[in-house]
Structure formats: C-alpha cells, structure tokens
Design an enzyme around this catalytic site. Structure first.
Site, mmCIF file in Angstrom:
data_model
loop_
_atom_site.group_PDB
_atom_site.id
_atom_site.type_symbol
_atom_site.label_atom_id
_atom_site.label_comp_id
_atom_site.label_asym_id
_atom_site.label_seq_id
_atom_site.Cartn_x
_atom_site.Cartn_y
_atom_site.Cartn_z
ATOM 1 N N THR B 46 0.844 -1.179 0.000
ATOM 2 C CA THR B 46 0.000 0.000 0.000
ATOM 3 C C THR B 46 0.890 1.242 0.000
ATOM 4 O O THR B 46 1.885 1.250 0.731
ATOM 5 C CB THR B 46 -0.854 0.005 1.284
ATOM 6 O OG1 THR B 46 -1.529 -1.246 1.359
ATOM 7 C CG2 THR B 46 -1.851 1.147 1.290
ATOM 8 N N GLU B 79 9.993 -7.072 -1.704
ATOM 9 C CA GLU B 79 10.514 -6.016 -2.568
ATOM 10 C C GLU B 79 11.998 -6.229 -2.826
ATOM 11 O O GLU B 79 12.508 -5.847 -3.882
ATOM 12 C CB GLU B 79 10.275 -4.650 -1.949
ATOM 13 C CG GLU B 79 8.819 -4.224 -1.955
ATOM 14 C CD GLU B 79 8.058 -4.693 -0.737
ATOM 15 O OE1 GLU B 79 8.612 -5.504 0.048
ATOM 16 O OE2 GLU B 79 6.900 -4.270 -0.561
ATOM 17 N N ARG B 129 5.212 6.967 0.539
ATOM 18 C CA ARG B 129 4.511 6.647 1.775
ATOM 19 C C ARG B 129 5.484 6.729 2.946
ATOM 20 O O ARG B 129 6.662 6.398 2.814
ATOM 21 C CB ARG B 129 3.920 5.235 1.672
ATOM 22 C CG ARG B 129 3.545 4.616 2.991
ATOM 23 C CD ARG B 129 2.999 3.206 2.833
ATOM 24 N NE ARG B 129 3.130 2.498 4.106
ATOM 25 C CZ ARG B 129 2.780 1.236 4.300
ATOM 26 N NH1 ARG B 129 2.282 0.530 3.304
ATOM 27 N NH2 ARG B 129 2.937 0.668 5.473
ATOM 28 N N ASN B 1028 -4.529 -8.382 3.672
ATOM 29 C CA ASN B 1028 -4.595 -6.959 4.028
ATOM 30 C C ASN B 1028 -4.415 -6.048 2.829
ATOM 31 O O ASN B 1028 -5.006 -4.983 2.765
ATOM 32 C CB ASN B 1028 -3.544 -6.642 5.089
ATOM 33 C CG ASN B 1028 -3.799 -5.306 5.738
ATOM 34 O OD1 ASN B 1028 -4.889 -5.055 6.243
ATOM 35 N ND2 ASN B 1028 -2.820 -4.418 5.690
#
Lengths: 330, 1213
Positions: B46, B79, B129, B1028
């Site tokens: 996210t 990642e 973020r 999630n």
C-alpha cells in the site's frame, strides 16, 4: 420393424430418448448416449435459480467487499472471460450439437418466466433441436389459488414459445387439479409436446441432526402407473406430442407407455443403473416385442390403449377406482 | 478497480478519441508503465499495489505494450526480491519496471545502488509513503523516497494525477537516453488514490517520446553469451574511486534529457513542465519551495494571494535528483528576499530536511560564486516540515507559511499543520483563511463500505468528467477510508470546476452533503462539512415528516444555523424492494444528480444506467436489473424535509467514549474517534509510540443490524458460540448464584450443568454494541429446540430492540468475578470460561483469524508477549485509535508490538532472548540471595513446575512473597531482583502473522528462528492469500485458486510449511482449523505453548478474499478438512523422544470430493468460469496432491486411519 415416431416435430427412428441426467452433462457423455443408440438426447437443465444465485454471489464476492478499506480496494481479481452459468450451459449445448447427429434437446428449469426468454433464445442460437421447459414449482403459499399457478405456467410457456422457433415441450408435474385442462391450454399456446412427469426430489429428514436433507432417489417401475393413466387421458384429447419420463425400465414398461399414447420414452434411472447400452436393449426388445405380437409398426400400437381407443374407457375414470376398492374387500 | 464502471474508460486507446478520462494516480501511472515495458516485477504494498494489479489485469486481458508484446507481470516474495529480479532482467536487456512504496522501497535500496552504478535505464514508480518509525503509517509523505536520494537514481516528483501520468513517460524517455535509472514518485493516497480528469497520452505521442535507438542501445548492452562481458566485479582501493567518478558525465547530462523529454511532451500535448516551475508574482519577495501534491495546494493559494496583491510565489521542484540548482536559481524571481523550503519528511538530528539543505546550498553557492548574482542579497531561507503521514496541507497552512516569512524574524525551522506545544515549532494557522473559489462545486458523502458509496461516487466523477469535458470541466474525487474493516466508514470528497483543480486537500465546506447512514450523524460532525445554504441529503428509515424529530440537537442546530436545504429518502427500503440488500449506492447517486444538477439529471441517470450495465452486465444481469429498478424508483421516494424555525430535539449526540473511560482515553482517544485527531497537540502524544492497551472497549460502534439472543432453555452449555466469535462479543461465564441477586431484570442465567464450580450459575452474554452481526455463533450453535428445531439456543434479532437492556446486562456480566484460572479444566469447552484479552477489534465481520488470537489470549494472555508481523493482524491488532488487546483485572495481559512485515520471527526471537536473559538474572539473584530468603521459597522459585495454571498461580504467589521478603533486605542485589522478579513467572512468546509473512517475505527468518530451537510459538494465520493488501497470491495460495497475480488459478500446490518445519524434528508443528475441530485447535495451542522449543501452528483462516459469505466460514473449514485440503495434525518432538511416532493425524482420510469444498468459493469458481478445461486439469492435480499428501502424512503417522484420541472428541460432550 418400423419403430419411427414423431416427437415435438422431430422425426425419431425409435421412441427411446435419453432423458436429462448426469450422463448427458458432458459432450463425451452425450456422444456415448448417441453411440448407444439414443433417438435423441435431453441435456440437463439450466436452472433459473442457479443463474440468479451465481450472479448474486458474484456481485457479493467481487463488488460488495470493495471500496471499504484503503489498503484493499478489491479482494479478488477479475479475470477475462469469466463465463456465467448460462454461457457455459449454452457452450455445452453447442458442443453437444457439434458432436452428435441425433437431435439434442436442451432444457430449462425454473419457476418464473422472467429471464427465461434470453436463455431460450441463446439455447436456440446454440443449435438445440428442441427445448424442454421444466416448470418446477411447489405451491406452498396458501394465499395462491391453483388457477394462478396454472396461469403462470401457461404464461411462461407461451412467452418462450413466442420467443423461439424450435419446438418447445413442457415438463409437468402431476399436481394440478385439472391436468387435462391445463394441457389443453398449453396446446392452445402452441406448445409442441408435454413430458409426463417431472419427479420431485422430495426431501428427507435427518432425525439425529434435526435437519431436512435433500435426497436423490432413482425412479422405479411403480411410478409408471400414474404416467400411464395421464398418457391415456391426454393422448385421447390432444394433438400435441407426449413423452413419458419416470418409471420406464423395461421393454414391457415402454410398450405400456407407448400403448397409452406416448410418442417418446425418456429413460434416466435405467440408464444410470445399467449404462447407456441399455438404450439398445430397449430398442431391440421393443422391435422384438412388436414382431412377436405381429404389429406392423410402432405407429399401429401408439395410443392404442388410450382413453379413446381402449376397450374399457371406464377404467381410466372413477369406475375403475370404485371397482378397485371393491376388489380389495375381504 | 471501482465496483462501478470497472476501469471502463480507462482504456488508453478508446481514450485517445475521447481525449479525457477520470482515473486515479495509480492508474494514470500504470497506463504509461504498462505500455512502455515488457516486464514488471513487484511486490504488493500500500498504496502502490493497484499499479501492479492493474498491470496484471491488463496483461491478463491481453493488452499489449507499444511494441505489440503483452507485458509479463511477476509477483515476488518481497521487494528485495523484486529489486533483484528487476536488476537481473535489466542486465539481460529487458525493459523493466516496478511499483512500490515505503518499507518496500527501503528493501530495494541495495539493488538501486547497483542499477544506478551500472548506468541502467529503468523507472520505478513510487506512491510515496511514510516509513514506519514510532508507528506504521500507510499514508503519504516523502520519508521513503528521501531515503533513496543517495543511490544514484534520478528522482522526479509529480504533484497531480495528470503530472503522474506525464512524468511516468518523461522519466522513462529520459532514463533511456541518460542511462540513469529514475525513481518517479507521487504522494501516496493523496495522488495515488485521487481520481481526477486526465488527458491521456495516446500511443503515438507516447512512442514519439521514446528514443528507439536508446532502447536498442539498452538491449545491446545486455549480458549475453553471444557478446560476453563481466559486470559486478569487485574492485579495490586502486580503482574503485576513479571508476565511480567515471559515471559523472551521465549524471551531469541527465537534467538535459529530462528537459528534452518535457519539451517534447509540451510540443505534443501543450502541457509544459520545467525541471522546476515557478508560479506567482514575477516580483515576488516571499517564495515557497516544495515538491509533490502540496505544491498544487500552494499554487492554488498563491493564485489567491497574488490576486489580492501579495508579492508571493511558489517554486515547484519536479526533478529532485540530479538537483537542478541552476534552474532553481533562474526560476526564482530576482526580487526574492525570503524563502521557505517545505519538506514532507523528517530527518531528526539534521541541520535541516533534505530539500531545505539542497536549496540553501544551491543559493549559498550561487551567491558566493556567481559573477552576477541573481539576488541583491542572499535570500533568507527557512525550513519547514508539513504533511507527514498524509497530514492535511491546505491553503490556511500555506498562508501561515507566507505570514511567517513576512515576520520580522521568520522562524529558522518550523512545522505547519499541527500544534506543537512541546518544542514550539509549529506555525499558527488562521483557519478563517478558508473557503474555496465559488466556481468549485463541492460535495461530501458519508457512507459505509458495505453500502457502495465510494464506488458510486467514483462513477459520478467519471460521468461528470465526461459530460463536462467539452466545456473544460474538471472533476476530482478523494476518499477517506476507515482503518477498521467491519462496518467501515467512508467519506468521499468530490470537487467539480470549470478549470483545473489543484486542491490537494480535503473539502472544508461543501454545497452538498450526503449522509448515507443515519447512525453516522450520531458519531461524526457530518454537518461541519456543510457550507451555509448547502443541500443535505439523508438516507433515513423514516417518513419525511418524521425525520426532523429523529435528529439530535447538534444536528438540528447546525441545519438551522446554516440554513440547510434538507432532503430525505428511505434508500434502504428502495434497495430492499429492488433486491439490493444494503447496496443503496445507485439510489443515492441518482438523488445526488437530481439535487446537485451539475449534469442534467436525465443525462446523468442515463449514464448511471450505462455504468450499471458496463459494471455488472457481463457477469450479473440480475444485478443490472435490480439496480435499474432501484434507479427508476429512487426519485419517487425523495422528499424535501420541512425544517421548523427552532430545534426541538431533547437529546444530544452521545459522547464518543463513556464518561467512565480513563483520562487518556477521554483526552486523546475520544478526540481521534470523533475525527478531531488533527487538533490534538504534540503534548497529547506519547513520544515513543507506546500506547495503552484495552481501549477498543470504549468505542461502541453499534454496527450490527441484528445481534444474537440467548435462550437458556435450549442451550446445552457447549461454549462453541464464544469460541467462534471473531470479536469476543459473545462471552460465557460461571458465577456464584448469590452474585446475581442484583442482576438487571432481563439478565439471563441458568444452573451450570457441570460440577467443577460447585452450585454455579451459567450465562451466555452478548456485547450488543460490539457485535458485528456475523452470525457465526448462530451457525455453530448445536442446540435446537426439539419441538421447533428452527429455533436454536442463539438466534439473531434486531439490534435496536435489544441494545438498551443488553448494554446493561453486558456491563453487569463484566463486573461478575472471572473464574479462577487454576480451577478451569483445560478442555476446549472449559477454556472458553477464561477471559479473552483480545476484544472488539476492527477485523472484518466473520474474520477467520481473530478467534485463534482470542483463544491464545484466553489461554496465555496474562503472560504473553506478542510479536506481530505487518498485515491484517497488525492492523486490527494495533491500528489506532483503539487497541483490542487488553489486560485482566490484575493488570496483566498481552504486551504487543509490530516491527516489520519481513522480520517478525526475528523480532519475536529477540523478545525471547531478552525474556530468558531477565529470567536468568532473576534466578541468579535468587540463588545469590538464597541464604537470606526462606528456603522453601527460594527452592520453589527456582524449581517450580509451571506447566499448568496452578503452577503459574503458585509461582506468582511466590514472587509476591519474594517481593515482600526483598523489601526487608538492604542489599543492592535485592533491588535488582525486585526489578526482574516477575520474569520468574514463565512468559509465553507468540510470533503472529499471516501467510504473506510466514511463507514469503519472512520465510527466511521463520526458518532460521525455527532452526535455532528457542522457546517461541509461531502462529500463522493462513488465509492463503495476502488479505490486508487485497488478495494477492502468496505461496500459501492453493493449487487451483485464483488470486491477484494468479488470475488463471495457481498451478502449483501451496507450500507445505508444516512439512518443512517437521523436517527439523525439534519443532512442534500443528495444523488446525477451529471450525472443523475446536478441541484439536485448543490442544495444539496448549501443546505448542508447553513445548520448550519452537512451535509452529498453521491455522486455517477463512477470509473475505476467498469470495463467499463468511457466515458460512465454519462449514467451509469443515469442508476444507473433510476434503483433505486441510488435514489436521500435530507433530510433537516430545513423542519422538518417548519413542512414539511424533506425527498424529487428527482427521480421517478425505471423505468428500475436493470439489465439494472448492465450489463454494469464488476464488476457485472463477477459474472454472474462465476456462473449464484448465479448471478440470487443476482440480485433478489438486485431488492428486490431496491424495499424495494424505498418503505421506498417514505413512509418517504410522497408520492410515485417524486415531481416536482425546483431541478428536467434540468439545460439546
């Protein structure tokens, strides 16, 4: 021996049609039935509820949880070409049609006429030779009169009849107060055939868990009697073609049904028990029976024992009932 | 990815003809990246996940890139893995991209150095973020990208959806030419999730930007055995330095390539950008310098201020690395006297934040070295922080910065947007500098996630953007989501204007406010968003003339004070009539268009109908029919509410938390719950991220329409209802009948059927305001009324009728004493009498994970320390404002923390090491002081058996006695022992997380921690997918199931994590499914905890991402076990030591076809629907896998049938 018959405008080499069952669920299954000598194959029904439930479940699974939570705007991917139940059904019809030379009869099972028309048209477009409407409805509402139930059946059938050009048959239940009248209305609405009767998969009770459980029971020959009675009554009055389904297991059963006025004989349980090969047993057995009994053709026998032509018409009516009761008196 | 109009006009090719579409920032970027690359390797995080998902979706649908190839989208295990794979693909000559953010970006840094060091053309797109510090945050700031500024990547910042689209292309064009990799970033959520009108780049324009020769050159540099070279050498002091400097010319040339690409784009589209762009008075004296979406808000504010004659301006930095110092100096007006550089990041301990330092250095150097300096004197530069973690940054704040610059002595460093009463850094903000231009139509909608409000609003934006495009109209939508998943509240902010909208902040006052759920009026100050004279639309279950009387005083007063025009519709009734359940979205959307008249209502309704068809037509004509019927009926049910002259209400809104809540909750939590967290000053907060537990109990959300009612006459006291409740909203207790004398009138109880507690009363109590209405308790209830089996001991009934008495009953219930832990038998049934220390979390209604966590807290919570991997369980476990873990009445309860996603096993191991060390110290000190302690006490403390509750209780008593004794000992060692004495009581370390952690990103750590042999308990809440972040596949995703990045259905069996752990032989391993066999679940938890080595529990967890109504979650657990998909087992190394087979199978061989399990879940069904032949093949393979696995397990267990042991007996017996 000439076993040919006409059912719903279809010229069949003999009257034995493989009814809708798991055997006709796949293209290979349809092919096996055709290879075993079925005069026609009825494919399993597209269920109205299944179509609707799938759509609602899809929306519930894909759309309803979405757009609630910033990290997960959706939870499931939407792959390309997700076919609906109806689309898959139609694809199966086309595949079956391409695989066999015998007529392929599609069927629709529902309780309302909403939404049927598009399916009926799609089924026709897929190449089905005829369509069997299974108007399966259990009248549980004490507020609804029988006439309203009948009106609904006739309206649904008439809508479909107008929507397609292929022959349309209606599979009925025996639970109508005036079946002959209803049959007449269906004939007037242009219905090409009636299938007597659908078999309610009546529920069973799990006495330990206190639950009602569905239970599938295969038919047995005792169920034939009811069908013979109505074949005899309806074939005497109607021009629309008739098929029997439920209870035909042996050649003798088939002979009775044909004598009562059936134009076609659908078998399911016997095939499930004995395999598709049983179709050729029935066909050969019928030919032998006709020859042994010196019939010229199947046509000569069809309907010979119906209400109009049988030697004792009273047997179809109340007198028969009275006599039967008397015969049981100790 | 909206429920309505699913990506419809987002097709760039069709857009080429319409020239304008409305998409969010993620889609705007993905549209370019997908066309310019042939491979995307990524990992979901996210707020960047939708970029990868869209790319995957487009590839699955056969969409091609500019060169006619379908890009391949590959999801990795982390990642770090994605960066490595990108690096490899780049080395082998492919055009590669990735999408990431935050922690994910940090994991890529090592490879970023390599990729840049090797002068590789590459663009990564980052939805910037916040990096987790004292807390995790999913929202936007630049702390992640700023951590990469030293890697050698060029960095390009977008401030809007259009810029994100354009800069995605510019970055790639420049990267290919410059051979410098680019990090293209835009603000997470604020831009990534904002929907705005966009003029898309068509293929031709896009291709014209890309230099095919540069592409060919990149490919020519590929590692290939046909032209072998070696890269990635090791260099030594003699050469490394020079070689590093050899790349300088490429970095030096990079800005020129960016400028060229920008110019080419301008020539093709008319949209002109510079490396930096100045907006404002050409003779400005005060200038703000910044990057990202905040610069758009500053731009809008500067327009207003300059119109009012102020000499101000804003300089937007587009290219941040290589830093365009000369362009920056040249762009600043020569009149500039004062500059505020605003950074959306914090660098504690630095002289200033990064952009501030860069600007200051550039200016200082220029003033010191230029022959003709641009400024008469060195401008005074001040540095400020704003917008951390997506904090609002609005025009009053911009004005505050300019005001600060105007002060005689501007603050050298400052923050803006918060009230800092600790270090006094914050600027005062004049909130009255509000109000937006009159030509902007603003609308705010309060809704629930489940009612479809956001989807409908996204669709409305698209409709309006399309309908007003010809006249230059613009549209913008931004959506504020809940941090809770059950009963999630959404607030939609929509703007429409006849010109570009630069307002990257929430709407203050709107001309249209809709409240789609009346209950929200009770919890939020919805009307604070209403401008004077605004239209208010309510969805109320009342007649129009009755609505007014239902409103609380505050709402009535606001309506009167603001002279609002109030309209109402009983949308729920219309939806119900149309068969749409709770989905009122299209109904409310129709009313919005009717009342707002932004687009002629008949035109809008036509477009709504089209959107419904487009969204549902293919997959659900039935839903189309129902929605259309709802839309057709909507306006007949829309009424104007007659507003009286004065308020008439006799009640006020209830307070957000009860008055009895602790002070901190009253001051801080309550403000956050009411939506006033922005106003809390710095001093309100713990400075280290430490928060009190147990605050979820104070938030009464009342989200269930129906809650369970207990019939004691039918109940068989099996406690299964309490076991399965995901929110601990169904409780059971035994109590002394004497304690019930003062019970409320409607409080129900019956004699307890067992003898363990003497003559006791038994009760099942529902927390009426915390229940989410999931119905699992009713589903599991085995007790049926013999005469009327439809009636069970638990039945759902309307919440409204029950809430008042049950609230009182629940309070009474809580006050009753808890059962003595030592006296509660350790069976599945009895342990439900233990108090749950995890309650009322924000998990989804019907969540399959939380019952396991709750069970863990019942069994061990008073001595548990929890390490929680990032994911669902860390969000419902620790996402503020409220916390579900709580303490018991002795003040003991789970201590909980979340470190990262990838390191949770290691994090928990660290806890174990520390706890063991503390215990070791305590034991050593007891030994050292033994001669001054009672013999029996000292011996007891050191040798006690703590394997059961009685042992724990006895040890606690000894510790209390020890403390008393230590008080009388004057010895520093006594003080030291006093400090660690509690560690003499055995602590239970739980390492909790999902399959994404355990199977994928954290697997290395899981494996290592299991391999170390320390006493930790790993609980894997296996939903078989990344829940999630929205359903991406993990290596726990089963064969045959579809998930994002496995759209056609996973073709490989899920990893057998249990088998891998069993291979160690010293690891306790259990596979459980509480809905299939709760007794086995309880047994596994007890055994795992009692085992003094590593334990691994893999827990089957039904999840919303499986695609079915979770009310059937228990049946699906049974089906998973019965079909062999989820065999239950326990592998106990202690048995091995005792000469027994360590593996025990707790279920029989598969006894239903696998398809009886799979057919109930959309994740499997969709595979069948896409490709029945492939499904047949996958199902066959899955059946084969089930069979093989069963054979293997039963071979290992030493038998082929399930054993009949105590763990297999049903708890109800």
């Amino acid at each position: 021996m000439d076993l040919s018959t006409r059912y719903c405008g279809l010229a069949l080499p003999h009257p034995f049609v493989a009814g809708a069952s798991p055997l006709s669920e796949t293209t290979e299954g349809v092919k096996r039935l055709a290879d075993a000598g079925a005069a026609a194959v009825v494919l399993p029904s597209l269920f109205e509820e299944e179509v609707r439930e799938e759509q609602l479940a899809t929306a519930a699974a894909f759309d309803f949880p979405s757009e609630s939570f910033g990290e997960a705007l959706t939870y499931l991917p939407e792959p390309p070409g997700m076919a609906t139940v109806a689309e898959r059904h139609v694809e199966r019809i086309a595949a079956a049609k391409a695989a066999v030379d015998v007529p392929v009869i599609a069927s629709l099972n529902g309780t309302t006429d909403a939404g049927w028309l598009e399916h009926a048209r799609a089924i026709e477009a897929a190449g089905a030779d005829a369509l069997e409407l299974n108007i399966y409805f259990v009248a549980t509402d004490p507020e609804e009169p029988g006439s309203a139930v009948e009106d609904r059946v006739v309206a649904a059938a008439a809508h479909v009849r107008r929507a397609v050009t292929i022959p349309v048959a209606v599979k009925l239940s025996p639970y109508f107060s005036s079946l002959a009248h209803l049959a007449g209305r269906l004939e007037a609405a242009g219905i090409d055939g009636l299938v007597l009767f659908n078999r309610f998969f009546q529920p069973d009770i799990d006495i330990e868990a206190l639950e009602v459980v569905p239970r599938l029971r295969l038919s047995d020959p005792s169920e034939l009697a009811l069908r013979l009675a109505w074949l005899g009554i309806l074939s005497a009055r109607l021009r629309t073609s008739l098929a029997v389904t439920g209870g035909v297991h042996t050649v003798d059963d088939a002979v009775k049904a044909l004598m009562s006025g059936a134009d076609a004989v659908q078998t399911v349980s016997a095939l499930l028990r004995a395999g598709p090969h049983h179709l050729s047993v029935l066909r050969a057995g019928l030919a032998r029976w006709l020859a042994e009994h010196e019939y010229d053709s199947l046509g000569q026998m069809k309907g010979s024992m119906n209400l109009r032509r049988c030697p004792d018409p009273a047997a179809y009516q109340r007198q028969n009932y009275r006599r039967m009761l008397h015969s049981w008196r100790p | 990815m909206a429920p309505l109009d699913h990506g419809a006009p987002a097709d760039a090719r069709s857009a080429a003809t319409t020239r304008t579409i409305a998409v969010d920032g993620n889609e705007a970027v993905a549209m370019v990246a997908h066309r310019l690359n042939e491979i995307a390797v990524l990992y979901p995080i996210t707020p960047s996940s939708p970029m990868g998902e869209l790319a995957d979706d487009w590839s699955a649908h056969g969409r091609e890139n500019l060169w006619g190839r379908i890009p391949e989208i590959v999801e990795m295990q982390s990642e770090a893995g994605a960066a490595g794979a990108c690096h490899g693909a780049l080395q082998a000559g492919a055009l590669v991209t990735t999408f990431t953010a935050s922690q994910g970006l940090l994991l890529m840094i090592p490879n970023m150095y390599k990729i840049a060091g090797e002068l590789t053309p590459f663009v990564m797109h980052v939805a910037a973020r916040t990096v987790a510090t004292h807390a995790l945050s999913i929202f936007g700031d630049h702390s992640d990208v700023m951590a990469c500024r030293q890697t050698g990547f060029a960095m390009l910042a977008s401030g809007s959806v259009q810029e994100a689209h354009d800069f995605a292309a510019i970055a790639q064009a420049a990267s290919l030419r410059a051979r410098i990799p680019f990090l293209h970033f835009f603000d997470g959520f604020r831009t990534s999730h904002e929907i705005a009108r966009l003029e898309p780049l068509d293929d031709e324009t896009l291709h014209a930007l890309i230099d095919d020769e540069a592409v060919a050159a990149h490919r020519a540099r590929a590692l290939t055995p046909d032209r072998p070279v070696v890269r990635g050498t090791a260099q030594n002091p003699d050469t490394f330095f020079q070689a590093r400097e050899a790349a300088n010319p490429f970095h030096d040339a990079c800005p020129g390539h960016v400028r060229a690409a920008m110019d080419a784009l301008a020539d093709a589209t008319g949209r002109r950008y510079g490396l930096v762009d100045y907006v404002g008075d050409p003779e400005a004296e005060r200038v703000v310098v910044m990057m990202g979406s905040g610069a758009e808000t500053a731009h809008e504010t500067v327009d207003r201020l300059t119109a009012a004659g102020e000499k101000v301006g804003v300089l937007k930095v587009r290219l941040y690395r290589p830093f365009p110092a000369e362009d920056l100096i040249a762009a600043l007006p020569a009149t500039t006297r004062r500059i505020a550089v605003l950074d959306r990041t914090k660098e504690p301990g630095a002289v200033g934040e990064p952009l501030f330092l860069d600007v200051t250095a550039a200016l200082a150097e220029h003033m010191a070295t230029a022959e003709a300096p641009r400024f008469a004197a060195m401008p005074r530069v001040t540095g400020g922080r704003y917008g951390l973690s997506g904090k609002e940054f609005d025009p009053p704040m911009v004005k505050a910065v300019f005001d600060a610059l105007a002060a005689e002595r501007p603050p050298a460093r400052f923050t803006v947007g918060i009230t800092d009463d600790v270090t006094g850094l914050s600027l005062p903000v004049d909130a009255t500098f509000g109000g937006e231009p009159e030509d902007v139509y603003r609308a705010v909608f309060y809704g629930l996630g489940s009612d479809g409000t956001v989807g409908a609003n996204k669709n409305s934006i698209k409709i309006i953007a399309a309908e007003t495009a010809r006249t230059g109209g613009h549209a913008q939508g931004y959506f504020v989501y809940d941090s809770r998943k059950a009963g999630a509240v959404t607030v939609s902010h929509l703007r429409f204007a006849p010109r570009p909208i630069r307002s990257a902040y929430l709407i203050g006052e709107a001309q249209f406010v809709a409240c789609h759920q009346m209950a929200l009026l009770e919890r939020y100050d919805v009307l604070a968003h209403a401008a004077p004279g605004a239209t208010l639309l309510l969805n109320a279950p009342h007649a129009a003339d009755a609505v007014w009387d239902t409103l609380p005083t505050e709402v009535q007063e606001a309506i009167l004070a603001k002279d609002l025009k109030v309209w109402t519709i009983d949308a729920a009734a219309v939806a119900k009539e149309a068969g749409l359940g709770r989905r009122i979205n299209t109904i409310m959307q129709t009313c919005f268009f009717e009342l707002s008249r932004i687009v002629a209502p008949e035109v809008a309704i036509g477009r709504i109908r089209e959107a419904i068809e487009k969204t549902y037509g293919r997959k659900s004509p039935e839903i189309v029919r129902r929605n259309r019927s709802a839309v057709d009926r909507a306006l007949d049910h829309l009424y104007r509410v007659a507003v009286p002259k004065a308020p008439s209400a006799t009640r006020r809104r209830p307070p957000p938390v009860p008055e009895t809540a602790p002070d901190f909750v009253q001051r801080v939590t309550a403000a956050m719950l009411a939506g006033h967290g922005d106003g809390l000053p710095v001093s309100a907060f713990p400075p280290d991220g430490t928060w009190p537990t147990g605050t979820a109990q104070f938030e009464k959300r009342n989200i269930a329409a129906e809650i369970p009612v207990w019939d004691p006459a039918v109940c068989i006291q099996c406690n299964k209802c309490a076991m399965v409740c995901p929110h601990a909203a169904v409780r059971v207790k035994v109590a002394d009948p004497a304690a019930l004398a003062e019970a409320p009138a409607t409080f129900k109880h019956v004699p307890y059927r067992g003898k363990e507690f003497g003559e006791a009363a038994y009760m099942v109590q529902v927390a009426p305001e915390d229940c989410t209405g999931c119905t699992l308790c009713v589903a599991v209830c085995p007790a049926k009324d013999k005469a009327d089996p439809k009636h069970k001991a638990l039945e759902m009934a309307p919440h409204a009728d029950l809430v008042a008495p049950e609230r009182e009953n629940f309070a009474f219930f809580l006050d009753l004493p808890e059962a003595d832990r030592a006296a509660v038998p350790q069976t599945a049934k009895h342990v439900q009498l233990l108090e749950p220390l995890f309650e009322f979390s924000g998990a989804c209604s019907g969540c399959g994970e939380t019952p396991y966590i709750k069970l863990m807290t019942q069994l061990f919570g008073d001595r548990a320390i929890v390490a929680n991997a990032t994911g669902c369980s860390s969000i419902y476990g620790g996402n503020l404002p409220t916390t579900p873990y709580r303490a018991d009445r002795h003040g003991r309860g789970p201590a909980w923390s979340n470190s990262l996603f990838e390191d949770n096993a290691e994090f928990g191991l660290g806890m174990r090491l520390a706890v063991d060390k503390a215990m070791e110290s305590a034991q050593a000190l007891v030994l050292a002081l033994a001669d001054r302690l009672d013999d029996a006490l000292a011996t007891g403390l050191l040798t006690v058996d703590q394997h059961d509750e009685a042992g724990i209780a006895a040890q606690r008593e000894r510790v209390a006695a020890l403390r008393a004794a230590l008080a009388g000992i004057d010895d520093p060692r006594a003080r030291a022992l006093d400090a660690v004495a509690d560690y003499l009581v055995r602590k239970s370390v739980w390492i909790v997380g999902g399959d994404g952690w355990a199977y994928d990103i954290g697997f290395g750590g899981v494996d290592h921690v299991l391999g170390l042999g320390r006493d930790v308990n790993l609980l894997v809440l296996d939903t078989e997918v990344y829940s999630n972040t929205g359903g991406q596949q993990s290596k726990a995703t089963p064969l045959g199931a579809a998930a994002k990045f496995a759209m056609a259905g996973r073709a490989i069996p899920k990893k057998d994590l249990g088998m891998a752990a069993m291979a160690y032989e010293h690891v306790y391993v259990a596979r459980v499914a509480f809905g299939a066999k709760d007794a086995q679940t309880v047994k596994a938890f007890q055994e795992a905890e009692s085992y003094r080595g590593p334990s691994l529990i893999i827990a089957y967890s039904p999840c919303i991402a499986h695609g079915y109504d979770l009310a059937h979650g228990l049946d699906q657990q049974k089906a998973a076990v019965d079909s062999g998909h989820w065999p239950l087992f326990r592998f106990d190394p202690r048995r091995l030591a005792a000469g027994q087979k360590p593996l025990q199978l707790d279920c029989g061989p598969p006894r239903i076809p696998l398809s009886d399990y799979t057919r109930n879940e959309a994740r499997y069904r969709m595979v069948e629907r896409q490709d029945p032949e492939r499904w047949k093949m996958l199902l066959k393979a899955a059946e084969e896998d089930v069979r093989l696995r069963w054979d293997l397990y039963s071979y290992m267990a030493g038998f082929s049938e399930a054993p009949a042991d105590d763990a297999t007996a049903p708890a109800a017996d």
